[in-house]
Motif scaffolding. Structure first.
Motif, mmCIF file in Angstrom:
data_model
loop_
_atom_site.group_PDB
_atom_site.id
_atom_site.type_symbol
_atom_site.label_atom_id
_atom_site.label_comp_id
_atom_site.label_asym_id
_atom_site.label_seq_id
_atom_site.Cartn_x
_atom_site.Cartn_y
_atom_site.Cartn_z
ATOM 1 N N THR A 23 0.849 -1.192 0.000
ATOM 2 C CA THR A 23 0.000 0.000 0.000
ATOM 3 C C THR A 23 0.888 1.248 0.000
ATOM 4 O O THR A 23 2.085 1.140 0.288
ATOM 5 N N PRO A 89 -0.401 1.946 7.100
ATOM 6 C CA PRO A 89 -1.698 1.883 6.409
ATOM 7 C C PRO A 89 -2.906 2.056 7.315
ATOM 8 O O PRO A 89 -2.875 1.680 8.499
ATOM 9 N N ASP A 141 -5.700 4.413 3.083
ATOM 10 C CA ASP A 141 -5.135 3.666 1.949
ATOM 11 C C ASP A 141 -6.182 2.730 1.333
ATOM 12 O O ASP A 141 -6.158 2.475 0.131
ATOM 13 N N GLN A 183 -5.814 5.571 -3.101
ATOM 14 C CA GLN A 183 -6.785 4.946 -2.193
ATOM 15 C C GLN A 183 -7.496 3.808 -2.923
ATOM 16 O O GLN A 183 -8.094 4.031 -3.979
#
Ligand SMILES: CNc1nc2cc3c(=O)[nH]c(N)nc3c(CCO)c2[nH]1
Ligand SMILES: [Zn+2]
Length: 372
Positions: A23, A89, A141, A183
């Motif tokens: 991420t 994250p 995220d 995202q």
């Protein structure tokens, strides 16, 4: 692409999988347990303590942060990561579940949900587009689509109409979500406890090309065997090259049973919530610390645990703190309970690596006191 799921290994004994989820704020080892920090804090824990226990990702909540302090303020603070000083994250739930658990205070329409704030009764309206606007402002995220978590029990007709609206809402969320590089939007499969409706929802939601998918509508009071049965026929309908998130689960046995069925991500308020009322998960089962039997028990909470709480405090002391309703009771018990689940998942990942997850399950259930 905001996230990349890397499938590392599938356990030869079961359907469990080992993976890494890349991420913008770092890599997450899966299967993973995600501590819940509804109001931009994992209650009673500092970010430094969360890192000490190796928490890799935490949850926060669109509904709560929209109501207070307001997503515009969090945006002005530079987003949720900056606001709460958490640089790893974050996943935000869409508020679907929270708004629906407001019960009679809410009215569902095609456009969205009208509800009254749980704080001051003021009227609000969240549509799929509004939920995405809030989640974009918060900057997590991974963001969840705005859905309806059908109550349990609920009749077929209601569940069918609800899942079909959730599909339409998921499409509107995807349309509204522009910030796809930073995202990742996950869809949520509904369908209650009805096999054909779960199949319909899984087909419809996974037909919307998204980076990950969740199973919603579970852990809503149904018996455990029923939840496991729904997983048995729903997980295989989900793509194997994307993360699978089971929402609102769970206790140690549910985590292991979910991993055995191919789930990669879990979240649950249980470890933090039971800590605040004086209960701990331990390798020998649950310990209700306020119990009088611990009054002169000067042994660690969990003799097999090497966390800060278990290395420095005794059951007698923790019982004293709980009886006095001291803030430190919540802090020390929360620290241990989160460590316990995060460590459990670390051991689960190792068992998958060693192709022995079913053996691990049986050993753990034996010790923890679960029926096999
Ligand atoms: C505690 N059980 C539980 N079941 C859930 C089910 C849902 C669901 O169906 N949809 C969404 N958006 N969130 C859910 C959440 C909140 C996250 O933990 C749940 N939590
Ligand atoms: Zn401990």
């Amino acid at each position: 692409m905001a996230i990349r799921y890397e499938l590392i290994k599938v356990c030869k004994q079961t359907g469990a999988r080992l993976g890494k989820l890349h991420t913008p704020h770092g890599v997450i080892d899966t299967p993973i347990f995600m501590p819940v920090g509804t109001q931009a804090t994992v209650k009673a824990m500092t970010p430094e303590e969360l890192k000490e226990i190796e928490a890799q990702i935490i949850l926060s909540n669109t509904y709560h942060l929209y109501i207070r302090p307001g997503h515009d303020i969090v945006k002005k603070a530079g987003g949720l990561h900056k606001f709460m000083n958490w640089d790893r994250p974050i996943l935000t739930d869409s508020g679907g579940y929270q708004v629906f658990s407001l019960g009679p205070l809410r009215k569902i329409k095609e456009e969205g949900v009208e509800f009254r704030s749980h704080l001051d009764g003021s009227k609000h309206f969240i549509s799929p587009e509004k939920a995405i606007e809030i989640e974009n402002a918060l900057g997590a995220d991974i963001i969840m689509a705005f859905d309806e978590c059908a109550p349990y029990p609920a009749d077929r007709e209601y569940v069918k109409n609800s899942l079909e609206r959730t599909t339409r809402w998921a499409k509107r969320c995807k349309e509204a979500h522009k910030n796809t590089d930073n995202q990742a939007l996950f869809g949520i499969i509904q369908g209650g406890m009805y096999k054909d409706l779960r199949e319909q929802s899984a087909r419809e939601i996974t037909a919307i090309d998204l980076p990950g998918y969740a199973i919603g509508g579970l852990s809503v009071g149904e018996p455990k065997p029923l939840m496991y049965e729904v997983l048995d026929y729903t997980v295989p309908l989900m793509p194997s090259d994307k993360p699978r998130y089971l929402m609102g689960v769970g206790s140690p046995d549910d985590l292991i049973e979910g991993v055995l069925r191919g789930i990669d991500m879990f979240d649950c308020v249980l470890p933090t919530r039971i800590a605040r009322n004086g209960t701990a998960f331990t390798s020998g089962g649950k310990v209700v610390v306020r119990n009088a039997i611990y009054q002169e028990d000067f042994t660690p909470l969990d003799p097999e645990c090497d966390c800060y709480t278990c290395r420095n405090y005794t059951k007698a002391y923790l019982r004293h703190l709980v009886k006095c309703n001291e803030i430190l009771a919540s802090r020390l018990l929360t620290y241990h309970n989160l460590y316990f689940l995060i460590n459990l998942m670390k051991n689960v990942r190792q068992a998958i690596m060693d192709d022995r997850l079913m053996d691990f399950r049986n050993e753990f259930f034996e010790k923890f006191g679960y029926e096999k």
